[in-house]
Structures are given as C-alpha cells and as structure tokens.
Design an enzyme around this catalytic site. Structure first.
Site, PDB file in Angstrom:
ATOM      1  N   ASP A  26       0.704  -1.173   0.060  1.00 43.89           N
ATOM      2  CA  ASP A  26       0.073   0.097  -0.075  1.00 43.89           C
ATOM      3  C   ASP A  26       0.970   0.848   0.310  1.00 43.89           C
ATOM      4  O   ASP A  26       0.412   2.504   1.113  1.00 43.89           O
ATOM      5  CB  ASP A  26      -0.444   0.389   1.116  1.00 43.89           C
ATOM      6  CG  ASP A  26      -2.046   1.045   1.222  1.00 43.89           C
ATOM      7  OD1 ASP A  26      -1.944   1.558   0.231  1.00 43.89           O
ATOM      8  OD2 ASP A  26      -2.192   1.727   2.088  1.00 43.89           O
TER       9      ASP A  26
ATOM     10  N   CYS B 258     -19.528 -11.632  -6.938  1.00 48.13           N
ATOM     11  CA  CYS B 258     -20.479 -11.353  -6.304  1.00 48.13           C
ATOM     12  C   CYS B 258     -21.998 -12.102  -6.457  1.00 48.13           C
ATOM     13  O   CYS B 258     -22.526 -11.556  -5.486  1.00 48.13           O
ATOM     14  CB  CYS B 258     -20.370 -10.200  -5.932  1.00 48.13           C
ATOM     15  SG  CYS B 258     -19.282  -9.388  -4.637  1.00 48.13           S
TER      16      CYS B 258
ATOM     17  N   CYS C  15     -25.636 -10.699  -4.866  1.00 52.88           N
ATOM     18  CA  CYS C  15     -25.776 -10.177  -3.655  1.00 52.88           C
ATOM     19  C   CYS C  15     -25.689  -8.507  -3.372  1.00 52.88           C
ATOM     20  O   CYS C  15     -24.533  -7.983  -4.741  1.00 52.88           O
ATOM     21  CB  CYS C  15     -24.896 -10.287  -2.902  1.00 52.88           C
ATOM     22  SG  CYS C  15     -24.324  -9.919  -1.097  1.00 52.88           S
TER      23      CYS C  15
ATOM     24  N   CYS D  81     -23.865  -0.200   4.682  1.00 53.87           N
ATOM     25  CA  CYS D  81     -22.813   0.818   4.509  1.00 53.87           C
ATOM     26  C   CYS D  81     -24.103   1.870   5.359  1.00 53.87           C
ATOM     27  O   CYS D  81     -25.303   2.172   4.210  1.00 53.87           O
ATOM     28  CB  CYS D  81     -22.485   1.578   2.582  1.00 53.87           C
ATOM     29  SG  CYS D  81     -21.146   2.905   2.673  1.00 53.87           S
TER      30      CYS D  81
ATOM     31  N   CYS E 243     -18.923  -3.447   6.009  1.00 54.34           N
ATOM     32  CA  CYS E 243     -19.488  -3.900   4.136  1.00 54.34           C
ATOM     33  C   CYS E 243     -18.644  -5.227   4.508  1.00 54.34           C
ATOM     34  O   CYS E 243     -19.093  -5.634   3.497  1.00 54.34           O
ATOM     35  CB  CYS E 243     -18.665  -2.900   2.892  1.00 54.34           C
ATOM     36  SG  CYS E 243     -17.105  -2.940   2.857  1.00 54.34           S
TER      37      CYS E 243
END
Length: 324
Positions: A105, A162, A165, A172, A218
């Site tokens: 990162d 996903c 879904c 959120c 989430c």
C-alpha cells in the site's frame, strides 16, 4: 542487461519462499508498463490474511471502535520486513536484478487489479479484493520487477464473483457503495476518519456511530467473510494485544495533551496516520454519538485547543450530549 525469466520452476521457488515467510497468497501478472516504471515486466502480488477473530463486546458507551486491520501493529512496516527477506532471496538465490519497487500500500500501482490479474481473487462489489478462504480480510503487497514472465505462467482470471448479492451496499451507513465495485471515497467512513485531513461533514457525523479509525461494516456483512477464516497463520504482529485492539477509551484520546504524547502512545500503530488532530476529531464525533455525559469535561477542555479542527468537533459533540 538481461533479466532472468520467471519460468514455472522459478515461480515455484518464489512461491515456496513466500509461503515460508508467512505470506498466504502469491501470484504473477505480466506488466507492459507501470506508472513511474516504464521498464517493468512483471508484478508479483502477495496476500496476507489478517482476520484476528470476532469483535469483543464493547466495554461501555465511552469507547470508540477501530477497524480490524489496525488492531495490531502498523502493517506497512511489518510486511516490509518480510518483503526485504523475499527480495534478498530473489537477488542472491535466483540471480534476479534488484526489484524496481516493493511494498504494501505504498506504490504508484493499482494493487487490487494487479492482484486480480495475478489470480489471487476477485474485486467484490465493496471494491475490496476477495480471496478464497480469506475473504477480504487480507493485506496486499507487491514487487515490481524487470524480469519477464514466461507465457505459460500468466494466470487465468478468477470466475468467482458477488452475483446478485447487495449486502455491502445495503449495510454501508453513509451510502458510499451505491455503485457496485466503486467506492465513493468522500462518503466512506474509512476515508473520513483516516485520509481526510479536514472537518468531517456535519451530515455524516451521526452516521459514523462509534467508529474512530476505519470501518468494517461492508466486510462484516459479506458472505465471503465468515468465522471460518483461517487464523492459524495470523502474524504475531497483527494480534490485538500488539496494538490498540478493537476498542479505545474515548476519554484517553480526548485527553491527549500534545503531538509528542500522541506519538509516544501510538508510535507502532496505524493510528499514527490520523495524527493527534485527526484521532481527537474522530473521538469527538464518537463521543457526541455515545450519549455518555461523563465525556463532557474532556470535551469542554478541548474548546480552547490550539488545533482549529478540534474545537469545532468538540463543540458539536457537546451540543449532542447537552442539547444545543
């Protein structure tokens, strides 16, 4: 200068060493170019599971919540230590040239698309990379190499996804996931409490609830993130007792007198990214949402703080607790 090609045999050796060092996933993807590194040929993507277990009960109303990635020590330095050892293996044992860049990162690289291309997993509707068995509870790290990747080592894209879904979008608190696979950073609680250096928008403050650093909403709702996530390979540095853990006393944060005290308290933690003014700002918002009148004296003491950002949020918190 000629660079060693990453063949099947060499790829197996690299994977073996990476697993030996504690990395949970590793893959390779061809890179015709990477911003700032026009001679790059290969990206090595690595995944490290960090799921530390279930969230313990909240100790009381006057506590703020920390996202799981920050429960232990700051992952940037911890991961880099092991990446250095892998870099030494590439150079000394395999005859590779010096990597153009490596880190976690901390590079001009779209890590999640690179990791997806390397076969580590797929990018979910919550915009996070989802790995088999680990879900999205994983750190990503990368090497940028000038070594070319053999054609037969280029992986196929994962067929997982996903489906229909919508759990992450629906859960959120700030509506930052309205568009699948795209995160609205300006509305994301993680952005607001970490990367954001200014005020937290007043319209968002109630929605932050008790979050003071990051957010897991989430991820906790995601069907790929279950309690069966493997924990036996959790690096010791990421254990909760190595860092702030899941809950921090809001009064402790609010009474941090200066930057020197802040650094001394959180020097090995990811909380350093928020700095004193950011963490106190976040704690003020959580205090305003807590209903805990015992925090009023600490908030009042901040009304004359020399950092302009802090009195603004302390006043808001007092208005919530005492009534405007």
């Amino acid at each position: 200068m000629a660079f060693v090609e990453i063949t099947t045999d060499i790829a197996s050796q690299i994977k073996g060493k990476a697993l030996e060092l504690g990395f949970d996933r590793i893959g390779f993807s061809a890179s015709p170019s990477v911003r700032s590194f026009p001679t790059a040929k290969t990206i090595v993507s690595l995944g490290i599971g960090y799921f530390p277990g279930r969230l313990p009960p909240k100790p009381g109303p006057g506590f703020g919540r920390v996202a799981r990635f920050a429960w232990g020590r700051d992952y940037h330095g911890v991961i880099k230590e092991r990446l250095l050892r892998l870099a030494e293996f590439l150079e000394r044992e395999l005859g590779f040239g010096r990597p153009l860049k490596f880190g976690a990162d901390a590079m001009p690289l779209l890590e999640k698309p690179a990791a997806q291309a390397a076969g580590l997993g797929f990018i979910g509707k919550n915009s996070l990379l989802i790995l088999p068995r680990f879900g999205s509870w994983a750190f990503l790290a990368d090497f940028i190499l000038e070594n070319p990747l053999a054609e037969n080592e280029i992986p196929k894209t994962s067929g997982m996804g996903c489906g229909a879904c919508q759990h992450c979008r629906e859960s959120c608190p700030t509506g930052a996931l309205e568009t699948p696979h795209q995160l609205d950073h300006a509305r994301c609680i993680s952005f607001l409490t970490i990367e954001n250096k200014g005020e937290i928008p007043e319209a968002s403050r109630k929605k932050l609830r008790d979050w003071i650093f990051g957010c897991d909403e989430c991820q906790e709702i995601c069907p790929f993130n279950t309690d069966e996530n493997p924990k036996k390979n959790l690096w010791p540095e990421f254990e909760p007792h190595q860092g702030p853990g899941p809950w921090i006393s809001l009064e402790e944060i609010l009474r941090t007198p200066d930057s020197a005290a802040f650094k001394q308290r959180w020097k090995d933690s990811s909380l350093m990214r928020a700095k004193r003014k950011g963490l106190i700002r976040n704690a003020c918002v959580a205090a305003g949402n807590s209903g805990d009148l015992g925090l009023v004296p600490a908030l009042r003491a901040l009304l004359n703080d020399s950092e302009p950002l802090i009195p603004i949020h302390a006043r808001w918190a007092l208005d919530q607790l005492e009534g405007e």
